[in-house]
Design a protein around this motif. Sequence first.
Motif, PDB file in Angstrom:
ATOM      1  N   GLY A   9       0.804  -1.248   0.266  1.00 23.94           N
ATOM      2  CA  GLY A   9       0.132  -0.018  -0.007  1.00 23.94           C
ATOM      3  C   GLY A   9       0.911   1.304  -0.069  1.00 23.94           C
ATOM      4  N   GLY A  10       2.057   1.165  -0.482  1.00 24.39           N
ATOM      5  CA  GLY A  10       2.861   2.300  -0.484  1.00 24.39           C
ATOM      6  C   GLY A  10       4.041   2.211   0.390  1.00 24.39           C
ATOM      7  N   ALA A  11       4.931   3.295   0.239  1.00 25.40           N
ATOM      8  CA  ALA A  11       6.303   3.218   0.869  1.00 25.40           C
ATOM      9  C   ALA A  11       6.237   4.232   2.020  1.00 25.40           C
ATOM     10  N   GLY A  12       5.187   5.075   2.187  1.00 28.33           N
ATOM     11  CA  GLY A  12       5.217   6.243   3.135  1.00 28.33           C
ATOM     12  C   GLY A  12       4.724   5.647   4.563  1.00 28.33           C
ATOM     13  N   HIS A  13       4.810   6.684   5.679  1.00 29.17           N
ATOM     14  CA  HIS A  13       4.111   6.301   6.886  1.00 29.17           C
ATOM     15  C   HIS A  13       2.758   6.163   6.914  1.00 29.17           C
ATOM     16  N   ILE A  14       2.015   5.076   7.317  1.00 23.05           N
ATOM     17  CA  ILE A  14       0.737   5.257   7.464  1.00 23.05           C
ATOM     18  C   ILE A  14       0.212   5.590   8.600  1.00 23.05           C
ATOM     19  N   PRO A  15      -0.439   6.577   9.246  1.00 21.27           N
ATOM     20  CA  PRO A  15      -0.626   7.066  10.432  1.00 21.27           C
ATOM     21  C   PRO A  15      -1.900   5.915  11.133  1.00 21.27           C
ATOM     22  N   ARG A  16      -1.818   5.799  12.453  1.00 21.15           N
ATOM     23  CA  ARG A  16      -2.533   4.726  12.989  1.00 21.15           C
ATOM     24  C   ARG A  16      -3.885   4.739  12.863  1.00 21.15           C
ATOM     25  N   GLU A  17      -4.654   6.339  12.568  1.00 16.64           N
ATOM     26  CA  GLU A  17      -6.193   5.980  12.177  1.00 16.64           C
ATOM     27  C   GLU A  17      -6.254   5.774  10.903  1.00 16.64           C
ATOM     28  N   ARG A  18      -5.270   5.515   9.865  1.00 16.65           N
ATOM     29  CA  ARG A  18      -5.639   4.835   8.579  1.00 16.65           C
ATOM     30  C   ARG A  18      -4.984   3.548   8.428  1.00 16.65           C
ATOM     31  N   ALA A  62      -3.147   5.581  -5.376  1.00 16.89           N
ATOM     32  CA  ALA A  62      -2.871   4.960  -6.349  1.00 16.89           C
ATOM     33  C   ALA A  62      -3.862   5.658  -7.567  1.00 16.89           C
ATOM     34  N   GLY A  63      -3.429   6.008  -8.748  1.00 15.81           N
ATOM     35  CA  GLY A  63      -3.843   6.344  -9.634  1.00 15.81           C
ATOM     36  C   GLY A  63      -4.444   7.921  -9.438  1.00 15.81           C
ATOM     37  N   GLU A  64      -4.212   8.435  -8.467  1.00 16.55           N
ATOM     38  CA  GLU A  64      -4.578   9.775  -8.107  1.00 16.55           C
ATOM     39  C   GLU A  64      -3.827  10.938  -8.876  1.00 16.55           C
ATOM     40  N   SER A  65      -4.359  11.862  -9.400  1.00 17.21           N
ATOM     41  CA  SER A  65      -3.890  12.778 -10.276  1.00 17.21           C
ATOM     42  C   SER A  65      -3.457  14.029  -9.329  1.00 17.21           C
TER      43      SER A  65
END
Length: 68
Positions: A9-18, A62-65
Amino acid sequence: MLPVIVVHGGAGHIPRERSEKSMSGVCYAARAGYSLLQGGASSMDAVVEAVIQMENDPHFNAGESKSL
């Protein structure tokens, strides 16, 4: 040999709430692709399906412009 599909789901940090919704989205995408593999679809079709699921999930970009 059993089919395998890997999704992230990506390489960045995912906040706990997400994190819970993000994990659910990744699992859903992997299951969608794996289901096609089990049904005899090609690996390309399975990967495309998993990517489509990620692109359609609002919890990922993903796919977001984005405009700069």
